[in-house]
Motif scaffolding. Structure first.
Motif, PDB file in Angstrom:
ATOM      1  N   LEU A  34       0.921  -1.069   0.264  1.00 16.87           N
ATOM      2  CA  LEU A  34       0.090   0.144  -0.033  1.00 16.87           C
ATOM      3  C   LEU A  34       0.911   1.227   0.126  1.00 16.87           C
ATOM      4  CD1 LEU A  34      -2.724   1.438   0.188  1.00 16.87           C
ATOM      5  CD2 LEU A  34      -2.642   1.093   2.631  1.00 16.87           C
ATOM      6  N   HIS A  35       1.981   1.224   0.647  1.00 15.98           N
ATOM      7  CA  HIS A  35       2.738   2.225   0.724  1.00 15.98           C
ATOM      8  C   HIS A  35       3.458   2.728  -0.533  1.00 15.98           C
ATOM      9  CE1 HIS A  35       5.733   5.048   2.347  1.00 15.98           C
ATOM     10  NE2 HIS A  35       6.641   4.525   2.003  1.00 15.98           N
ATOM     11  N   GLU A  39       3.096   6.101  -3.391  1.00 13.71           N
ATOM     12  CA  GLU A  39       4.233   6.733  -3.908  1.00 13.71           C
ATOM     13  C   GLU A  39       4.158   6.789  -5.365  1.00 13.71           C
ATOM     14  OE1 GLU A  39       7.744   5.789  -0.961  1.00 13.71           O
ATOM     15  OE2 GLU A  39       7.443   4.525  -2.411  1.00 13.71           O
ATOM     16  N   MET A  40       3.397   5.735  -5.982  1.00 11.76           N
ATOM     17  CA  MET A  40       3.251   5.663  -7.517  1.00 11.76           C
ATOM     18  C   MET A  40       1.897   6.477  -7.869  1.00 11.76           C
ATOM     19  SD  MET A  40       4.171   1.441  -7.794  1.00 11.76           S
ATOM     20  CE  MET A  40       3.663   1.411  -9.177  1.00 11.76           C
ATOM     21  N   ASN A  41       1.222   6.995  -6.904  1.00  5.10           N
ATOM     22  CA  ASN A  41      -0.176   7.697  -7.281  1.00  5.10           C
ATOM     23  C   ASN A  41      -1.315   6.709  -7.652  1.00  5.10           C
ATOM     24  OD1 ASN A  41       0.947  10.421  -6.205  1.00  5.10           O
ATOM     25  ND2 ASN A  41       2.042  10.632  -8.031  1.00  5.10           N
ATOM     26  N   ASP A 457       8.618  -5.032  -4.078  1.00  4.46           N
ATOM     27  CA  ASP A 457       9.213  -3.992  -5.141  1.00  4.46           C
ATOM     28  C   ASP A 457       9.164  -4.611  -6.558  1.00  4.46           C
ATOM     29  OD1 ASP A 457       9.893  -2.107  -3.131  1.00  4.46           O
ATOM     30  OD2 ASP A 457      11.926  -3.307  -2.676  1.00  4.46           O
ATOM     31  N   TRP A 458       9.106  -5.791  -6.559  1.00  2.39           N
ATOM     32  CA  TRP A 458       9.013  -6.326  -7.824  1.00  2.39           C
ATOM     33  C   TRP A 458       7.826  -6.075  -8.354  1.00  2.39           C
ATOM     34  CZ3 TRP A 458       6.631  -9.172 -11.470  1.00  2.39           C
ATOM     35  CH2 TRP A 458       7.458  -9.793 -12.737  1.00  2.39           C
ATOM     36  N   GLU A 464       4.544  -0.208 -12.683  1.00  2.80           N
ATOM     37  CA  GLU A 464       4.957   0.982 -13.115  1.00  2.80           C
ATOM     38  C   GLU A 464       5.497   0.836 -14.598  1.00  2.80           C
ATOM     39  OE1 GLU A 464       7.217   4.428 -10.426  1.00  2.80           O
ATOM     40  OE2 GLU A 464       8.473   2.762 -11.185  1.00  2.80           O
ATOM     41  N   TYR A 465       6.177  -0.182 -14.826  1.00  7.23           N
ATOM     42  CA  TYR A 465       6.581  -0.511 -16.085  1.00  7.23           C
ATOM     43  C   TYR A 465       5.518  -0.704 -17.194  1.00  7.23           C
ATOM     44  CZ  TYR A 465       8.965  -2.904 -19.974  1.00  7.23           C
ATOM     45  OH  TYR A 465       9.279  -3.297 -21.265  1.00  7.23           O
TER      46      TYR A 465
END
Length: 563
Positions: A34-35, A39-41, A457-458, A464-465
């Motif tokens: 969630l955090h 951060e990625m909006n 993280d992955w 994001e990618y």
């Protein structure tokens, strides 16, 4: 046998109809994810069946519950400020201390505003046309999301023993995975405890110190080492905080997520005196990893492993005064192939006059009765029964949600012969669905927080990618998934793990396919593989832009990895 309410009022907020990501579970995985999503909006909602954060450390409140990784290592690394500000009290913290840490993280990063508590996800269905997930809860909520992430934990779907009469007993009953939030006082009571895995090993000494009498029903003994727990010294806390960055790097590159000096010798190439001295150092250190990595070949060579087994057997016989009880407490499977335990006075507890061990290999359980428990030998009367009988590990929390992917095919049916994943992160036929520390990843063979952060993280980087490249769906290519499953099986086949009827193998659940579920190649090597897959444009995954639903495989498939 359910957890007692924390008196937190029912959530009156309205669940959003649509978000970017639905996360199931608010343990260490769900909180960190969630955090990252914030951060990625990206919009996200987290569903959690409990009344607060913490996951495994919310539910497992049984007496003596502790983590078996040192607190300064069993903690988040994503925030240097968090590392520096939080003060751990003990080397191996208790459940309340770990739960306080989880609650501190939730407060510090204001996580609860996107978490819906007392809410259990019951179903999730992929819509081929819209390329979205429809997630349903036990409150009738229906949320549409681009991505579904199962952060449900490896040890979260508990199980009871498969014997008749579980509802007949007229006394109090408890399960270690669903312990009441209020303290249970066993003073003056006759208590039966069924199960001697980690929760049994930790709870038996504490309950025995209160109860008038304790009878432990053991089917399979556990290997357990003394934890040597103590309060942390200010100087060691300061030293760790000053060197956290180097330590975190070492964690990520290690085999178990716990840095150790690599062994250089076989257990078979040294003298008996040198070998026993090394085992003695590990025993006194209070570290499971120190024992498991004392020599190069303990995990892969039966003769080498037998030297560790004989050492632990001698320790048990030295501690336990009654020879027959000591013999019954000595496991025969290879050391480390079932979950080893850390304890405080476990073996010593069997020297108490009020503690009795029943070997179920000799006199099997027959049934639970109104008065207590009946074996093939006799009936035992109790005031309370504690079930320390563990979990449907690694897959139970996933297959017990009605998850349907492409074409309405269920995950449970897809995994009927055993779990099949690519990297333990996702499964073919279930686009845009991720699992945190799923089967096929190191997960339960590692420091879970290290593996959780790596997976989160992955997954966040993958999302994001996709957004950066205008890609709508990501899904494993069948060939890549098959190759990974074969690789996981190949690695486990080099080890002694398959020789034990463990929950790693699913052997504790009748009818469950017996396959070795975690990846035994180590945290560091696994991370390299995941990084390599991402660096090559998510090699082994099928990536596609939005397109009309089609029975054919998505376009734009990336080639599967070699090997």
């Amino acid at each position: 046998m359910s957890a007692t309410s924390n008196d937190i009022p029912s959530d009156s907020r309205t669940v959003p109809a649509s978000v970017d990501v639905v996360v199931v579970g608010a343990g260490f995985s769900g909180m960190y994810l969630l955090h990252r999503l914030r951060e990625m909006n990206l919009s996200a909602v987290v569903f959690e069946a409990g009344t607060d954060v913490g996951g495994t450390w919310y539910w497992n409140r049984y007496p003596g519950a502790r983590v078996d990784v040192e607190s300064l290592a069993y903690s988040y690394s994503f925030s240097e400020e968090l590392e520096q500000e939080y003060e751990w009290q003990e080397r191996y913290p208790t459940q309340p201390e770990i739960l306080r840490y989880a609650q501190h993280v939730a407060d510090r990063f204001d996580l609860r505003r996107d978490i819906f508590f007392r809410t259990r996800v019951t179903a999730a269905a992929y819509d081929d046309r819209d390329e979205t997930w429809l997630v349903r809860t036990d409150h009738g909520d229906a949320v549409t999301a681009r991505f579904l992430v199962m952060a449900t934990g490896c040890l979260s779907h508990s199980k009871l023993p498969e014997i008749p009469g579980l509802d007949r007993f007229t006394g109090a009953t408890y399960h270690t995975a669903h312990w009441p939030h209020d303290d249970v006082d066993f003073t003056g009571m006759r208590v039966g405890i069924i199960g001697t895995g980690s929760s049994g090993v930790q709870s038996i000494p504490v309950i025995a110190a209160q109860a008038a009498g304790v009878t432990v029903f053991q089917r399979t003994p556990a290997y357990s080492l003394p934890a040597r727990n103590r309060r942390l010294r200010p100087d060691e806390i300061a030293d760790m905080k000053a060197n956290y960055r180097a330590f975190r790097k070492a964690q990520r590159e290690s085999g178990f997520g716990v840095p150790t000096a690599p062994a250089t010798k076989s257990a078979l190439e040294v003298s008996d005196e040198e070998r026993d001295a090394a085992f003695e150092v590990a025993w006194e250190s209070g570290s499971l990893v120190n024992l498991l990595t004392a020599f190069t070949d303990l995990a892969v060579d039966q003769e080498a492993n037998d030297t560790a087994k004989r050492f632990i057997h001698r320790k048990i016989h030295q501690i336990v005064e009654d020879p027959r009880t000591a013999a019954d407490l000595c496991p025969e499977y290879p050391v480390g192939t079932k979950r080893p335990c850390l304890d405080t006075d476990y073996y010593e507890t069997y020297n108490r006059e009020n503690v009795h061990l029943v070997n179920l290999r000799r006199t099997p359980l027959v049934e639970v009765t109104e008065k207590g428990v009946r074996t093939s030998d006799k009936e035992y009367a109790f005031d309370a029964i504690v079930y320390a009988t563990g979990f449907d590990a690694m897959t139970g929390a996933l297959t017990n949600v009605d998850i349907c992917g492409r074409g309405g095919v269920s995950l449970k049916e897809t995994w009927r012969a055993g779990p099949r994943t690519y990297l333990g992160i996702s499964s073919a036929g279930f686009p845009n669905m991720f699992m945190i520390t799923g089967p096929g990843s190191p997960s339960v063979l590692s420091n879970m927080v290290v593996s959780i952060e790596q997976h989160v993280d992955w997954v966040a980087d993958a999302i994001e990618y996709l957004d950066r490249h205008g890609i709508t769906t990501i899904e494993p290519v069948q060939q890549a998934q098959d190759a990974w499953v074969d690789h996981v099986n190949l690695i486990s086949g080099f080890t002694l793990y398959p020789k034990a009827n463990s929950w790693y193998m699913g052997a504790n659940v009748p009818g469950k396919p017996q396959v070795f579920m975690p990846y035994a190649g180590g945290v560091g090597e696994y991370r390299k593989k995941c990084d390599e897959v991402a660096a090559h444009g998510y090699e082994g995954f099928s990536l596609s832009p939005k397109s009309p639903a089609s029975p054919a495989a998505p376009a734009g498939s990336h080639r599967p990895p070699a090997g």
